[in-house]
Design a protein around this motif. Sequence first.
Motif, PDB file in Angstrom:
ATOM      1  N   ALA A 525       0.842  -1.208   0.000  1.00  5.57           N
ATOM      2  CA  ALA A 525       0.000   0.000   0.000  1.00  5.57           C
ATOM      3  C   ALA A 525       0.868   1.246   0.000  1.00  5.57           C
ATOM      4  CB  ALA A 525      -0.934  -0.013   1.206  1.00  5.57           C
ATOM      5  N   VAL A 526       1.913   1.251   0.808  1.00 11.50           N
ATOM      6  CA  VAL A 526       2.832   2.400   0.849  1.00 11.50           C
ATOM      7  C   VAL A 526       3.459   2.611  -0.534  1.00 11.50           C
ATOM      8  CG1 VAL A 526       5.045   3.235   1.766  1.00 11.50           C
ATOM      9  CG2 VAL A 526       3.373   2.166   3.312  1.00 11.50           C
ATOM     10  N   GLY A 527       4.004   1.547  -1.079  1.00  9.52           N
ATOM     11  CA  GLY A 527       4.742   1.663  -2.342  1.00  9.52           C
ATOM     12  C   GLY A 527       3.862   2.068  -3.503  1.00  9.52           C
ATOM     13  N   LEU A 528       2.661   1.505  -3.564  1.00 12.00           N
ATOM     14  CA  LEU A 528       1.779   1.802  -4.701  1.00 12.00           C
ATOM     15  C   LEU A 528       1.148   3.189  -4.570  1.00 12.00           C
ATOM     16  CD1 LEU A 528       0.078  -1.700  -5.030  1.00 12.00           C
ATOM     17  CD2 LEU A 528       1.746  -0.714  -6.609  1.00 12.00           C
ATOM     18  N   LEU A 529       0.798   3.561  -3.340  1.00 14.32           N
ATOM     19  CA  LEU A 529       0.195   4.894  -3.174  1.00 14.32           C
ATOM     20  C   LEU A 529       1.224   5.978  -3.504  1.00 14.32           C
ATOM     21  CD1 LEU A 529      -2.231   6.611  -2.463  1.00 14.32           C
ATOM     22  CD2 LEU A 529      -1.613   6.430  -0.048  1.00 14.32           C
ATOM     23  N   ARG A 530       2.455   5.751  -3.065  1.00 11.20           N
ATOM     24  CA  ARG A 530       3.499   6.750  -3.377  1.00 11.20           C
ATOM     25  C   ARG A 530       3.708   6.843  -4.893  1.00 11.20           C
ATOM     26  NH1 ARG A 530       6.775   5.997   0.369  1.00 11.20           N
ATOM     27  NH2 ARG A 530       5.976   7.872   1.371  1.00 11.20           N
ATOM     28  N   ALA A 531       3.804   5.707  -5.542  1.00  9.40           N
ATOM     29  CA  ALA A 531       4.004   5.723  -7.007  1.00  9.40           C
ATOM     30  C   ALA A 531       2.840   6.444  -7.681  1.00  9.40           C
ATOM     31  CB  ALA A 531       4.128   4.299  -7.532  1.00  9.40           C
ATOM     32  N   ALA A 532       1.637   6.198  -7.192  1.00 10.95           N
ATOM     33  CA  ALA A 532       0.461   6.836  -7.797  1.00 10.95           C
ATOM     34  C   ALA A 532       0.512   8.345  -7.592  1.00 10.95           C
ATOM     35  CB  ALA A 532      -0.815   6.263  -7.186  1.00 10.95           C
ATOM     36  N   LEU A 533       0.831   8.771  -6.371  1.00 11.25           N
ATOM     37  CA  LEU A 533       0.817  10.204  -6.062  1.00 11.25           C
ATOM     38  C   LEU A 533       1.917  10.973  -6.783  1.00 11.25           C
ATOM     39  CD1 LEU A 533      -0.036  10.107  -2.260  1.00 11.25           C
ATOM     40  CD2 LEU A 533      -1.430  11.096  -4.083  1.00 11.25           C
ATOM     41  N   ARG A 534       2.995  10.284  -7.101  1.00  8.83           N
ATOM     42  CA  ARG A 534       4.089  10.973  -7.801  1.00  8.83           C
ATOM     43  C   ARG A 534       4.036  10.740  -9.307  1.00  8.83           C
ATOM     44  NH1 ARG A 534       9.312  10.567  -3.736  1.00  8.83           N
ATOM     45  NH2 ARG A 534       8.181  11.103  -1.833  1.00  8.83           N
ATOM     46  N   ILE A 552      -3.277  -9.658   9.349  1.00  9.37           N
ATOM     47  CA  ILE A 552      -2.686 -10.299   8.158  1.00  9.37           C
ATOM     48  C   ILE A 552      -2.089  -9.298   7.177  1.00  9.37           C
ATOM     49  CG2 ILE A 552      -3.996 -12.460   8.218  1.00  9.37           C
ATOM     50  CD1 ILE A 552      -5.924 -11.265   6.178  1.00  9.37           C
ATOM     51  N   SER A 553      -2.563  -8.051   7.228  1.00 10.52           N
ATOM     52  CA  SER A 553      -2.017  -7.066   6.276  1.00 10.52           C
ATOM     53  C   SER A 553      -0.811  -6.340   6.863  1.00 10.52           C
ATOM     54  CB  SER A 553      -3.096  -6.056   5.884  1.00 10.52           C
ATOM     55  OG  SER A 553      -3.351  -5.175   6.959  1.00 10.52           O
ATOM     56  N   ARG A 554      -0.483  -6.592   8.120  1.00 10.34           N
ATOM     57  CA  ARG A 554       0.628  -5.855   8.747  1.00 10.34           C
ATOM     58  C   ARG A 554       1.980  -6.213   8.126  1.00 10.34           C
ATOM     59  NH1 ARG A 554      -1.543  -6.439  14.734  1.00 10.34           N
ATOM     60  NH2 ARG A 554      -3.208  -4.950  14.404  1.00 10.34           N
ATOM     61  N   ARG A 555       2.788  -5.182   7.956  1.00 11.08           N
ATOM     62  CA  ARG A 555       4.146  -5.381   7.433  1.00 11.08           C
ATOM     63  C   ARG A 555       5.052  -4.341   8.081  1.00 11.08           C
ATOM     64  NH1 ARG A 555       1.706  -8.926   5.787  1.00 11.08           N
ATOM     65  NH2 ARG A 555       1.592  -9.938   3.755  1.00 11.08           N
ATOM     66  N   PRO A 556       6.372  -4.586   8.079  1.00  9.04           N
ATOM     67  CA  PRO A 556       7.277  -3.527   8.547  1.00  9.04           C
ATOM     68  C   PRO A 556       7.121  -2.301   7.647  1.00  9.04           C
ATOM     69  CG  PRO A 556       8.447  -5.604   8.250  1.00  9.04           C
ATOM     70  CD  PRO A 556       7.099  -5.792   7.637  1.00  9.04           C
ATOM     71  N   TYR A 557       7.126  -1.104   8.245  1.00 10.25           N
ATOM     72  CA  TYR A 557       7.018   0.120   7.438  1.00 10.25           C
ATOM     73  C   TYR A 557       8.193   0.166   6.459  1.00 10.25           C
ATOM     74  CZ  TYR A 557       6.871   4.998   6.078  1.00 10.25           C
ATOM     75  OH  TYR A 557       6.827   6.150   5.340  1.00 10.25           O
ATOM     76  N   PRO A 558       7.930   0.213   5.156  1.00 12.03           N
ATOM     77  CA  PRO A 558       9.026   0.055   4.182  1.00 12.03           C
ATOM     78  C   PRO A 558       9.868   1.298   3.946  1.00 12.03           C
ATOM     79  CG  PRO A 558       6.942   0.260   3.037  1.00 12.03           C
ATOM     80  CD  PRO A 558       6.614   0.272   4.497  1.00 12.03           C
ATOM     81  N   GLY A 559       9.446   2.458   4.456  1.00 12.86           N
ATOM     82  CA  GLY A 559      10.286   3.655   4.301  1.00 12.86           C
ATOM     83  C   GLY A 559       9.596   4.787   3.576  1.00 12.86           C
ATOM     84  N   ASP A 560      10.106   5.990   3.849  1.00  9.45           N
ATOM     85  CA  ASP A 560       9.479   7.211   3.329  1.00  9.45           C
ATOM     86  C   ASP A 560       9.657   7.406   1.826  1.00  9.45           C
ATOM     87  OD1 ASP A 560       8.704   7.788   5.857  1.00  9.45           O
ATOM     88  OD2 ASP A 560      10.067   9.485   6.160  1.00  9.45           O
TER      89      ASP A 560
END
Length: 696
Positions: A525-534, A552-560
């Motif tokens: 979600a982090v990676g795709l939302l960032r790609a979409a917004l940029r 089940i959806s929890r993951r380590p925060y992948p970074g800013d």
Amino acid sequence: MPTKKTTKTTKAKTTKKAAAPSVDWEQVARLLLTSRTIDEIEEQELAPAGKVTYQFSSKGHELSQILLGLQLTQGHDAATVYYRSRPFMLVAGLTPQEAFAADMARTGSPSEGRDVGVVYSLPPRHGVTVLPSSGDVGAQYTPAAGWAQAATYYQGELKDKDWKGAIAVALGGDGSVATNGFWAALTIATTLELPMLFFIEDNGYGISVPKHFQTPGGDIAANLKSFKNLRITTGSGTEPKETAERIADAVSYVRSGAGTALLKLSVPRLTGHTFGEDQTAYKSAKQLKEEQSRDPLLAVRKHLGAKFDWDGLKADVEKDVRAQLAAAEQNPEPASYTGTLHLFASGEHRAQVPPALNKPAVNFDNAAAEDGARINMSEAIRRTMEVELEQNPRLLIFGEDVGPRGGVHRVTLDLQKKYGAARVFDTSLSEEGIIGRAAGMAMAGLTALPEIQFRKYADPATEQINDTGWVRWRTHGKFAVPMVIRIPVGYSKKTGDPWHSVSGEAIYTHSLGWRVAMPSNAADAVGLLRAALRGQDPTIFLEHRALYDSPISRRPYPGDEYALPFGKAAVLQAGNKLTVVTWGEMVHRCLEAAEPFAGQVELLDLRTVSPWDKEAVLASVRKTGRVLITHEDTHTGGFGGEIAATVAEEAFAYLDAPVARMTTPDALIPYNIALMNTLIPSVEALRTRIEELLTW
Ligand SMILES: Cc1ncc(C[n+]2csc(CCOP(=O)(O)OP(=O)(O)O)c2C)c(N)n1
């Protein structure tokens, strides 16, 4: 609300009467004659010869539009026009050659032969940007409201002096005042007191339907009298002095920052709705004669006086227009290979509007951090929005209840508190308004991130979603609408029901020009939302409700700076006997179902369904020889059908078993949870199907 207080209960503010405008009447006459000559050549020569197949005349509407166009000189003014707006377009900078080329479906025109000639758009030439108009009557209003809101944001929040006094104008007919778009935009503009002008050209008819069908009594201006925060004026659109004064007054009111205005001008439609339409079916001979007497051309000629060399000007204009027609006839037809170009951003090509991307760059090389705290899906989305709000001052987040309440799903919690009500705000309850406004903002160079409360409630925005996705293609890549819509989808653990549990991603994969993400976990979600917004393309970001706070959806925060490219599937389990293709919440059911078959079942999470990772699916199926496609969306017309057809077309020779699908059957999600669970494919049902396929 973004920039001003909404508590004002008075009608519109009064401003000093604007000074009489100085008008170059010879220039007006030249433009009017140019427009008239184009119409007459089309009616008398090009349409009968079949060279122009959709001919819309502006005869009767010219004067008002020309006088309006001459007022829109601020470099950040915008207008949304409609099919009868050619006179306005000529002022905005469209040449007669381009006008003819547009109507003859040639290159060298705003859409390069793709759109109906009069469905105009034009990057700024003499000040005004003409936003891509729509074939849908009424769809022109909300993007103009979005541009007007962007103008207030640039001035108020970004302190951009270049935008001082910028306004948005939407041109429409008396029929268009009955549309959802008109009311959606009117509500937005007046509640926010935006610098927007509703410019209504009242010719009394919508094709053949008289205006009393559009608003009781036929007079929208009279009916809106008690509407707050709206300055209303009316008058003739064919009397040179009066029309010029009315227009200058309305424009200066809006430009002064006083608020929103509606100007309704009476004009005759001197021809049928389109070429060849017989008006005698609904207009009497007397009425037709009366309309001819209001021809603005006669009035302008009279206004210029007997000494003015009208015939000389007319001859001069005709010579010029004919030369431009001859040039347009030489414009090449669109090359046959170009039809599929410009649906999405591609390569180095940049749209002219918005003029710059104004966003942080996206970098797909950053690996996901593994040591971050584990976060759930809603936290992942919220945090990404926060990082992007920090980095991109042009990012605005809005929708129903997203402000103080933090959204009904709490995904925007505290964002308004941190970033202010100009950047994170509640909207009127109008999905058409939310999406149309977002499109206008995006074309003005802002990054719009609207939230639709639930997937089903995107229905009223369908027209704007479709029009937005088509913009890049329709304008041959000249305009782009880089925006992101967040939409919660799917069933929830606590309850289902038909209204809040729709998945429906297949419809968006069929909505041309949209990219569609449906992440299954927090890191994606982090990676795709960032790609979409940029990114440069409009994107629909689907968030599964059952995953928002699910372990089940929890993951380590992948970074800013973590970003994921669209169209790249994740292989979650390797295997060599069966490929399982899925996305969204169903990924977790499949993981559980496939666990006992590690080494045999290869599990692909598509992550995005537009584009979808066809190569990864085909490569896997060619290896395993079997495929099961599964999703929560319903069966008939579900996206699984597209994948199945592709496998059948491109990997048929590799198949050892029939292509299989497991989906929710063609039914709505019921309120009763036990009943709901009989419909959505369960882990047990998936496992049974996997076993069957493995032993086929
Ligand atoms: C959403 C939608 N519904 C119907 C139509 C078909 N249609 C095209 S023009 C028109 C009449 C519009 O009348 P008005 O807004 O008064 O503009 P005018 O043509 O009189 O200038 C209709 C019904 C359409 N283009 N879009």
